[in-house]
Design an enzyme around this catalytic site. Structure first.
Site, PDB file in Angstrom:
ATOM      1  N   VAL A  28      37.552  32.739  43.976  1.00 32.28           N
ATOM      2  CA  VAL A  28      36.514  33.210  44.898  1.00 32.28           C
ATOM      3  C   VAL A  28      35.247  32.384  44.703  1.00 32.28           C
ATOM      4  CG1 VAL A  28      35.109  35.154  45.647  1.00 32.28           C
ATOM      5  CG2 VAL A  28      37.480  35.541  44.968  1.00 32.28           C
ATOM      6  N   ASP A  29      34.870  32.167  43.458  1.00 32.98           N
ATOM      7  CA  ASP A  29      33.695  31.332  43.177  1.00 32.98           C
ATOM      8  C   ASP A  29      33.848  29.948  43.780  1.00 32.98           C
ATOM      9  OD1 ASP A  29      32.205  33.178  41.815  1.00 32.98           O
ATOM     10  OD2 ASP A  29      32.598  32.365  39.821  1.00 32.98           O
ATOM     11  N   TYR A  30      34.974  29.315  43.519  1.00 39.37           N
ATOM     12  CA  TYR A  30      35.149  27.937  43.965  1.00 39.37           C
ATOM     13  C   TYR A  30      35.250  27.850  45.477  1.00 39.37           C
ATOM     14  CZ  TYR A  30      36.404  27.555  39.018  1.00 39.37           C
ATOM     15  OH  TYR A  30      36.410  27.640  37.649  1.00 39.37           O
ATOM     16  N   GLY A  32      31.812  28.292  46.921  1.00 41.09           N
ATOM     17  CA  GLY A  32      31.026  27.070  46.826  1.00 41.09           C
ATOM     18  C   GLY A  32      31.378  26.077  47.915  1.00 41.09           C
TER      19      GLY A  32
END
Length: 412
Positions: free
Chosen positions: A168-170, A173
């Site tokens: 989810v973070d990547y 981004g």
């Protein structure tokens, strides 16, 4: 010129999601000026264990190549003045903070439009700047739980699981990087900037894709599948061989027919129970044990050779070290090396984003030390010694120094 060499981004980023997005923009040539708050010792990513020392870590190095670091307290009047000078020279202000923080810091378009009418204010937050959860902190693990990801990950009957990587973070981004690039394009065309309100929550929900469509329109309830099997394509999963595991993916009927030949059981392709995707799905509990029994008779390498020769989608299930040393990884330039004053010659994973030729080996720069480029960036804005000293004395770079403190903002 590199694709984004004429783009300047002032970034208030931290940890993983935001820095991951700007990492790719920097690899495409954008100038990413990383604003780090000296009151909190900069980006928290600098201190992530276990491989951390002083104000640096291998975690931080992974997300911050090819960027500059400016130590600046934008909450102080003097720091705000410097920040607005940077905004005047920039195309975008990029951040990943809690949803209510951009308003508190004054980094939305309505806060900065008078400083630079063409500025793009790209905010990647946990839950967005609007909505009932906007003031809540959002982290990858939390978002995987909320968006239903963990309910479909893991073996049947076992506990819910997150993915092994912070996807989810990547993904957030990358979504933010795409939005920022589009925003800068529109601002240059129209002469007016805007807000880009991105969230990890929206990203996680958006990545449900066909699973979400099936659920909303057909009432389908996703179930965890054994051996990471595809929910509808059979066979498409992990199988155990004599000495390890491999993935076989029959995403087309022709691959299934080829597979039956490779494993020495062409009669399976003619069996009415297994003749089509639909029939194999209905009879998967009969088919999969047959395949598992056959595949256990040879090693992974012994199966991969004929399967790859038949162009059947397949792969060994590698350990991380195997993936990073795979000949294709190296041939694609996906490992880069930089020199670091603490870690020496260090390796990290390259950006997969390519527009034209990738960066040459000697074009990669290590992640910056905290405040390493404060003075050089300010001099680029036209600050002279006196103005830098005045900004320092009035708290722009953190704590106001005593009479015996070292001079120069880079000492902050």
């Amino acid at each position: 010129m590199k694709p984004l060499e004429d783009v300047r981004i002032v970034s208030l980023e931290q940890y993983g999601a935001g820095p991951f997005g700007s990492l790719h923009l920097a690899a495409l040539g954008a100038e990413v000026i990383k604003i780090e708050d000296p009151r909190s010792d900069g980006d928290i990513g600098r201190y992530v264990p276990p491989f951390n020392e002083g104000q640096d870590s291998l975690f931080f190095e992974s997300f911050n190549r090819n960027k500059s670091s400016v130590a600046l307290d934008i909450r102080s009047p003097a720091g705000r003045e410097v920040f607005e000078d940077l905004v005047r020279s920039a195309d975008a202000v990029y951040s990943n903070l809690r949803g209510d923080v951009p308003a508190k810091l004054g980094i939305r378009y309505e806060d900065l439009a008078t400083v630079n009418p063409a500025i793009v204010c790209c905010s990647l937050t946990g839950f967005g700047m609007e909505g009932p959860r906007s003031a809540q902190p959002g982290y990858d693990y939390v978002l995987q739980a909320l968006a239903g990801w963990m309910s479909v990950t893991g073996e049947p009957g076992g506990p819910p699981q997150k993915s092994g990587l912070s996807l989810v973070d990547y993904s957030g981004g990358l979504v933010a990087a795409l939005a920022l690039t589009a925003g800068v394009h529109a601002a240059r065309r129209d002469g007016r900037g805007m807000d880009c309100d991105l969230s990890l929550y929206d990203t996680a929900i958006g990545m449900l894709t066909y699973v979400g469509t099936w659920q909303m329109n057909a009432g389908w309830e996703p179930q965890r599948t054994s051996h990471s099997a595809h929910p509808s394509l059979v066979p498409f999963q992990a199988f155990e061989a004599k000495d390890g595991w491999l993935v076989i993916g029959c995403a087309k009927e022709k691959f299934w027919q080829r597979l039956t030949d490779v494993i020495g059981h062409p009669e399976l392709a003619a069996d009415p129970r297994f003749a089509t995707f639909t029939q194999r799905g209905i009879h998967k509990d009969e088919l999969i044990p047959l395949l598992e029994e056959v595949l256990m008779t040879r090693t992974v390498a012994e199966w991969l050779e004929p399967m790859q020769a038949a162009s059947i989608p397949c792969a060994p299930i590698n350990e991380v070290h195997q993936a990073l040393t795979d000949p294709h990884t190296l041939a694609r330039g996906m490992v880069v090396e930089t020199e670091h004053p603490r870690y020496g010659r260090m390796s990290s994973v390259a950006s997969p984003v390519r527009v034209g030729p990738p960066l040459a080996a000697d074009e990669h720069r290590r992640a910056p030390l905290l405040g390493e480029h404060t003075e050089s960036v300010l001099r680029g804005l036209g600050y002279d010694d006196a103005r830098i000293a005045d900004a320092r004395a009035t708290g722009a770079f953190g704590e106001v120094p005593g009479p015996d403190a070292a001079s120069g903002p880079d000492a902050a």
